[in-house]
Design a protein around this motif. Structure first.
Motif, short mmCIF file in Angstrom:
data_model
loop_
_atom_site.label_atom_id
_atom_site.label_comp_id
_atom_site.label_asym_id
_atom_site.label_seq_id
_atom_site.Cartn_x
_atom_site.Cartn_y
_atom_site.Cartn_z
N TRP A 84 0.83 -1.20 0.00
CA TRP A 84 0.00 0.00 0.00
C TRP A 84 0.87 1.25 0.00
O TRP A 84 2.03 1.21 0.41
CB TRP A 84 -0.95 0.03 1.20
N VAL A 85 0.30 2.36 -0.47
CA VAL A 85 0.92 3.68 -0.41
C VAL A 85 -0.16 4.70 -0.06
O VAL A 85 -1.22 4.73 -0.69
CB VAL A 85 1.59 4.07 -1.74
N ASP A 86 0.10 5.51 0.96
CA ASP A 86 -0.81 6.57 1.39
C ASP A 86 -0.34 7.92 0.88
O ASP A 86 0.87 8.16 0.76
CB ASP A 86 -0.89 6.64 2.91
N GLU A 87 -1.31 8.81 0.63
CA GLU A 87 -1.05 10.20 0.30
C GLU A 87 -1.43 11.03 1.52
O GLU A 87 -2.57 10.99 1.98
CB GLU A 87 -1.85 10.62 -0.92
N GLU A 88 -0.49 11.80 2.05
CA GLU A 88 -0.70 12.48 3.33
C GLU A 88 -1.98 13.33 3.34
O GLU A 88 -2.74 13.27 4.31
CB GLU A 88 0.51 13.36 3.64
N LYS A 89 -2.22 14.11 2.30
CA LYS A 89 -3.36 15.03 2.34
C LYS A 89 -4.70 14.31 2.22
O LYS A 89 -5.74 14.90 2.53
CB LYS A 89 -3.24 16.08 1.23
N GLN A 90 -4.69 13.06 1.79
CA GLN A 90 -5.93 12.29 1.63
C GLN A 90 -6.13 11.23 2.72
O GLN A 90 -7.27 10.93 3.08
CB GLN A 90 -5.94 11.60 0.26
N ASP A 91 -5.05 10.67 3.21
CA ASP A 91 -5.13 9.45 4.01
C ASP A 91 -4.76 9.65 5.47
O ASP A 91 -4.48 8.67 6.18
CB ASP A 91 -4.25 8.37 3.39
N THR A 92 -4.76 10.91 5.94
CA THR A 92 -4.55 11.19 7.35
C THR A 92 -5.63 12.14 7.85
O THR A 92 -6.27 12.84 7.08
CB THR A 92 -3.17 11.83 7.62
N THR A 93 -5.82 12.15 9.17
CA THR A 93 -6.65 13.16 9.81
C THR A 93 -5.72 14.17 10.48
O THR A 93 -4.71 13.79 11.08
CB THR A 93 -7.59 12.54 10.85
N SER A 94 -6.08 15.44 10.38
CA SER A 94 -5.14 16.50 10.72
C SER A 94 -5.61 17.35 11.89
O SER A 94 -6.80 17.69 11.99
CB SER A 94 -4.92 17.40 9.50
N GLN A 95 -4.67 17.69 12.77
CA GLN A 95 -4.87 18.68 13.82
C GLN A 95 -3.87 19.81 13.61
O GLN A 95 -2.68 19.56 13.43
CB GLN A 95 -4.69 18.08 15.21
N VAL A 96 -4.35 21.06 13.62
CA VAL A 96 -3.52 22.22 13.34
C VAL A 96 -3.63 23.20 14.50
O VAL A 96 -4.73 23.57 14.91
CB VAL A 96 -3.96 22.92 12.04
N ASN A 97 -2.47 23.63 15.02
CA ASN A 97 -2.44 24.59 16.12
C ASN A 97 -1.28 25.55 15.95
O ASN A 97 -0.21 25.17 15.44
CB ASN A 97 -2.29 23.87 17.48
N LEU A 98 -1.49 26.79 16.37
CA LEU A 98 -0.38 27.73 16.41
C LEU A 98 0.68 27.23 17.39
O LEU A 98 0.37 26.76 18.48
CB LEU A 98 -0.86 29.11 16.85
N ASN A 99 1.93 27.36 16.99
CA ASN A 99 3.03 26.99 17.88
C ASN A 99 3.08 27.93 19.08
O ASN A 99 3.42 27.54 20.19
CB ASN A 99 4.35 27.03 17.11
N ASN A 100 2.74 29.19 18.81
CA ASN A 100 2.67 30.21 19.85
C ASN A 100 1.64 31.23 19.39
O ASN A 100 1.60 31.57 18.21
CB ASN A 100 4.06 30.86 20.04
N THR A 101 0.83 31.74 20.30
CA THR A 101 -0.23 32.67 19.90
C THR A 101 0.31 33.97 19.35
O THR A 101 -0.43 34.73 18.71
CB THR A 101 -1.14 32.98 21.10
N ARG A 102 1.59 34.24 19.54
CA ARG A 102 2.19 35.47 19.03
C ARG A 102 3.05 35.21 17.78
O ARG A 102 3.80 36.07 17.35
CB ARG A 102 3.04 36.14 20.12
N SER A 103 2.94 34.02 17.23
CA SER A 103 3.75 33.67 16.07
C SER A 103 2.87 33.20 14.92
O SER A 103 1.68 32.96 15.09
CB SER A 103 4.75 32.57 16.42
N LEU A 104 3.50 33.05 13.75
CA LEU A 104 2.84 32.43 12.61
C LEU A 104 3.59 31.16 12.22
O LEU A 104 3.75 30.84 11.05
CB LEU A 104 2.77 33.41 11.43
N SER A 105 4.03 30.42 13.23
CA SER A 105 4.53 29.06 13.02
C SER A 105 3.46 28.10 13.54
O SER A 105 2.70 28.43 14.46
CB SER A 105 5.86 28.83 13.72
N TRP A 106 3.43 26.91 12.94
CA TRP A 106 2.30 26.01 13.17
C TRP A 106 2.77 24.61 13.54
O TRP A 106 3.75 24.09 12.99
CB TRP A 106 1.45 25.94 11.90
N ASN A 107 2.03 24.00 14.45
CA ASN A 107 2.20 22.58 14.78
C ASN A 107 1.10 21.78 14.10
O ASN A 107 -0.09 22.07 14.29
CB ASN A 107 2.13 22.35 16.29
N ILE A 108 1.50 20.80 13.32
CA ILE A 108 0.57 19.96 12.58
C ILE A 108 0.76 18.51 13.03
O ILE A 108 1.90 18.02 13.09
CB ILE A 108 0.81 20.04 11.06
#
Length: 275
Positions: A84-108
């Motif tokens: 099998w081969v998975d495609e990340e954008k299709q075959d995963t469920t995602s959680q997205v959060n700011l790394n810091n509320t004063r930044s524009l870096s992201w934890n995925i």
């Protein structure tokens, strides 16, 4: 029966050539507008902006916020047994959060729908360079890393032009890189990784014809990387490389950095894409 056997033999043999087939590739499209994150540096030194959707990076903008340089950038994941081969954008469920509320870096955090692996990423731009960085941890939720194949799949469109990109692989100061450049004005990106790419398992191809997605997901029967084209010239291209997980085979996870540098030419892109 003879035809089936011959087809299986043909698809199981790796193809290494200089130029990919299928020029100029499929008609270019852009990323979806259903964005879940965006970011840039804290100052004006960096001229890189990024967006994302479905847990992956979408359009990255360089050298200005109205000049898209990519379509998307994601992982493909397969098993060592090549079933099998998975495609990340299709075959995963995602959680997205700011790394810091004063930044524009992201934890995925992207967890496989099949429950077998997880991809965690912190995504940000370097405030001092034209560079986008992904700090990645890939975790085997079942088994160990030697049970998996991991690939990066990058779809550039340098200079806001999805029809005029040339891609190839090279090295800079001993680091393997995927180079993509606009065939007209020379603007370029350089993709590098702190986790080595597996030797020889790097390819540039034309989208919808000879790209990495077609190699692994486009109706083939072996779920393996067979195409390792050295270049794809002046079209709609995508680039893929397989990571070398062998030094960490018995571990449950590995952490590494992916760096995407941009420049007004390939030399400058390589300089900022190298750490």
């Amino acid at each position: 029966m003879i035809l089936v056997i011959l087809t299986k033999v043909l698809f199981s043999v790796a193809i290494t050539q200089d130029e990919a087939f299928g020029y100029p590739g499929a008609c270019p499209i852009w990323s979806p507008s259903t964005l879940t994150f965006l970011g840039t540096g804290e100052n004006t030194t960096s001229q890189v902006w990024f967006t994302g959707f479905n847990g992956i990076i979408g359009e990255v903008f360089y050298p200005s916020v109205d000049k898209a340089a990519t379509v998307d950038w994601q992982f493909l994941v397969g098993d060592a047994a090549k079933t099998w081969v998975d495609e990340e954008k299709q075959d995963t469920t995602s959680q997205v959060n700011l790394n810091n509320t004063r930044s524009l870096s992201w934890n995925i955090t992207n967890k496989a729908k099949n429950g077998k692996y997880q991809i965690q990423k912190t995504i940000f731009t370097d405030p001092n360079r034209n560079t986008l960085i992904q700090q990645v941890t890939f975790t085997a939720l079942r088994g160990t890393l030697d049970n998996f194949k991991l690939y990066t799949l990058y779809h550039p469109a340098i200079g806001n032009d999805g029809k005029s990109t040339t891609g190839y692989n090279t090295s800079y100061n001993g680091i393997g890189m995927l180079i993509a450049k606009n065939s007209t004005n020379g603007m370029a990106s350089a993709l590098a990784s702190s986790l080595n790419f597996q030797k020889g398992m790097i390819s540039s191809g034309f989208v919808g014809q000879s790209d990495g997605w077609q190699d692994l997901k486009g109706g083939k029967i072996d779920n393996r990387m067979d195409w390792t084209y050295k270049s794809a010239t002046n079209g709609n291209i995508a680039q893929m490389a397989m990571f070398d997980l062998s030094p960490y085979a018995n571990q449950k996870s590995v952490t590494f950095n992916l760096v995407l540098g941009f420049g007004n030419n390939e030399t400058n892109a390589k300089k900022v894409g190298w750490w």
